[in-house]
Design a protein around this motif. Structure first.
Motif, PDB file in Angstrom:
ATOM      1  N   PRO A   1       0.799  -1.232   0.000  1.00 44.24           N
ATOM      2  CA  PRO A   1       0.000   0.000   0.000  1.00 44.24           C
ATOM      3  C   PRO A   1       0.832   1.282   0.000  1.00 44.24           C
ATOM      4  O   PRO A   1       0.415   2.289  -0.587  1.00 44.24           O
ATOM      5  CB  PRO A   1      -0.837  -0.128   1.284  1.00 44.24           C
ATOM      6  CG  PRO A   1      -0.960  -1.597   1.503  1.00 44.24           C
ATOM      7  CD  PRO A   1       0.333  -2.182   1.042  1.00 44.24           C
ATOM      8  N   TRP A   2       2.014   1.273   0.638  1.00 38.63           N
ATOM      9  CA  TRP A   2       2.813   2.497   0.686  1.00 38.63           C
ATOM     10  C   TRP A   2       3.274   2.950  -0.695  1.00 38.63           C
ATOM     11  O   TRP A   2       3.661   4.110  -0.879  1.00 38.63           O
ATOM     12  CB  TRP A   2       4.026   2.308   1.596  1.00 38.63           C
ATOM     13  CG  TRP A   2       5.012   1.262   1.146  1.00 38.63           C
ATOM     14  CD1 TRP A   2       5.105  -0.012   1.591  1.00 38.63           C
ATOM     15  CD2 TRP A   2       6.055   1.420   0.168  1.00 38.63           C
ATOM     16  NE1 TRP A   2       6.127  -0.675   0.955  1.00 38.63           N
ATOM     17  CE2 TRP A   2       6.728   0.186   0.088  1.00 38.63           C
ATOM     18  CE3 TRP A   2       6.471   2.481  -0.638  1.00 38.63           C
ATOM     19  CZ2 TRP A   2       7.796  -0.029  -0.783  1.00 38.63           C
ATOM     20  CZ3 TRP A   2       7.537   2.277  -1.504  1.00 38.63           C
ATOM     21  CH2 TRP A   2       8.187   1.042  -1.570  1.00 38.63           C
ATOM     22  N   MET A   3       3.215   2.052  -1.681  1.00 40.67           N
ATOM     23  CA  MET A   3       3.660   2.428  -3.023  1.00 40.67           C
ATOM     24  C   MET A   3       2.755   3.470  -3.666  1.00 40.67           C
ATOM     25  O   MET A   3       3.141   4.116  -4.648  1.00 40.67           O
ATOM     26  CB  MET A   3       3.745   1.190  -3.915  1.00 40.67           C
ATOM     27  CG  MET A   3       4.820   0.205  -3.497  1.00 40.67           C
ATOM     28  SD  MET A   3       4.880  -1.241  -4.587  1.00 40.67           S
ATOM     29  CE  MET A   3       6.161  -2.203  -3.786  1.00 40.67           C
ATOM     30  N   LEU A   4       1.560   3.626  -3.117  1.00 37.15           N
ATOM     31  CA  LEU A   4       0.676   4.681  -3.627  1.00 37.15           C
ATOM     32  C   LEU A   4       1.179   6.075  -3.262  1.00 37.15           C
ATOM     33  O   LEU A   4       0.847   7.058  -3.951  1.00 37.15           O
ATOM     34  CB  LEU A   4      -0.739   4.493  -3.081  1.00 37.15           C
ATOM     35  CG  LEU A   4      -1.520   3.277  -3.597  1.00 37.15           C
ATOM     36  CD1 LEU A   4      -2.822   3.140  -2.830  1.00 37.15           C
ATOM     37  CD2 LEU A   4      -1.781   3.414  -5.097  1.00 37.15           C
ATOM     38  N   LEU A   5       1.981   6.180  -2.201  1.00 31.60           N
ATOM     39  CA  LEU A   5       2.391   7.503  -1.714  1.00 31.60           C
ATOM     40  C   LEU A   5       3.216   8.284  -2.735  1.00 31.60           C
ATOM     41  O   LEU A   5       2.915   9.461  -2.994  1.00 31.60           O
ATOM     42  CB  LEU A   5       3.150   7.357  -0.394  1.00 31.60           C
ATOM     43  CG  LEU A   5       2.326   6.797   0.776  1.00 31.60           C
ATOM     44  CD1 LEU A   5       3.187   6.653   2.016  1.00 31.60           C
ATOM     45  CD2 LEU A   5       1.134   7.714   1.061  1.00 31.60           C
TER      46      LEU A   5
END
Length: 368
Positions: A94-98
């Motif tokens: 999910p952090w790859m969306l940042l």
């Protein structure tokens, strides 16, 4: 006066290069359907190939341009998702969306607050792209892969090499003084060298892994998965130091097992012995070597004589507990690498002598 390169021409070159690598990755995946990391890298190349010309011909509003900046970061993140899939891990976190959101909002918010024609939106979008390059490049260049890969390091270095160009673009936009969109020009110039280096590094990774697998297969016993005599030297950098425990072991009355039950059952016994030893002390803390026949030696780093004796008994009990095999026991001999020894030969010889003492004392035991 020095004339700056033409942005549409550079963009066309970057687009064609990305399309070429998209074709390469797609063809590699067609030939190896189970290697889905090629799809991630193909998708990243295609997203980039579509995004670059879209800045000139399709994007007219801050939202559209912001989405394109987010797409460029997504193409960079696709490199990382492919590498994670290559390593056997879940590709997306999910952090790859940042960084994708940072790129898109980095353009959109300044464009709404100031003006779409000002430098602030381009600086914000460029900073988001820089963040993506730093995250993915750092993960590839400095992260741990298995096996270690020069291709991975090269791809990571190529991404990190974009960063000075992005910083120069941000500085040029902040200073102003030119009508040229430096936030587009400098990254596109970087593409002409680094895009090929990045993708060639990725292409090299599967070949490197195949070569490493072949090298290791040549050093492994195909039946038990233990190291063979040739592979013994491969353990030296990790385990050849004073205090390494050397545990020699073999199966008691192994010839009788083969004669009574057949060689196929004997092979199963050897596989079970190796599995038990490797389960008690797995790699990289230890190395199990099959010297030949039913003879093994286990090398265990930094174990006292008492600890080595305990491990030997654990292996002996584990072998005896294996179901669906004829009754079997093992005997073990324990020694250690002494200071100043430059190979394992002397320590293995001492462990072998201890093993024969265990046999003489009645088998199914360990001796030191």
């Amino acid at each position: 006066m020095l004339e700056l390169p033409n942005i549409p021409t550079l963009g066309l070159c970057s687009t064609l290069s990305s399309l070429a690598f998209f074709g390469v990755f797609a063809c590699l995946w067609v030939g190896r359907r189970d290697e889905t990391y090629f799809l991630h890298w193909a998708a990243g190349s295609l997203i980039y190939a579509a995004g670059v010309p879209s800045f000139n011909y399709l994007a007219h509003t801050p939202l559209q341009i912001g989405m394109l900046y987010g797409g460029l970061s997504a193409s960079t993140l696709a490199v990382l998702t492919g590498v994670r899939r290559f390593d056997g891990r879940a590709p997306f976190r999910p952090w790859m969306l940042l960084p994708i959101l940072a790129s898109g909002l980095g353009y959109i918010l300044p464009a709404l607050a100031f003006s779409p024609d000002s430098a602030a939106p381009r600086i914000g979008g460029t900073f988001g792209s820089l963040l993506s390059m730093a995250i993915v490049g750092g993960a590839l260049a400095f992260g741990r892969g298995s096996p270690p890969s020069r291709g991975r390091r090269i791809a990571g270095a190529a991404l990190l090499a974009y960063i000075p160009g992005f910083l120069a673009a941000i500085a040029a936009e902040a200073v102003g003084g030119t009508a040229t969109n430096m936030a587009a020009l400098i990254p596109l110039v970087s593409d002409q060298v680094l895009l090929a280096v990045l993708n060639l590094g990725l292409i090299a990774m599967p070949g490197e892994r195949a070569q490493a697998a072949l090298r290791e297969a040549a050093l492994r016993d195909p039946l038990t998965g233990a190291w063979n005599r040739a592979g013994l030297a491969a353990l030296a950098p990790r385990l050849l130091h004073s205090g390494t425990a050397v545990i020699a072991l073999d199966v008691d009355h192994f010839k009788a097992i083969n004669d009574r039950h057949g060689h196929a059952v004997g092979d199963r016994v050897l596989v079970a012995v190796a599995a038990c030893a490797q389960a008690v002390v797995p790699e990289p803390e230890a190395g199990l070597v099959r010297l030949g026949g039913d003879e093994f030696v286990l090398l265990v780093s930094e174990r006292s004589p008492a600890e080595a004796r305990w491990l030997a008994d654990e292996i002996r009990h584990a072998v005896a507990r294996v179901d669906d095999l004829p009754a079997r026991t093992i005997s073990l001999g324990i020694a250690a690498v002494e200071p100043g020894e430059t190979d394992f030969a002397a320590a293995i010889e001492r462990a072998d002598r201890s093993l024969y003492r265990a046999k003489a004392q009645g088998r199914d035991r360990a001796a030191a």
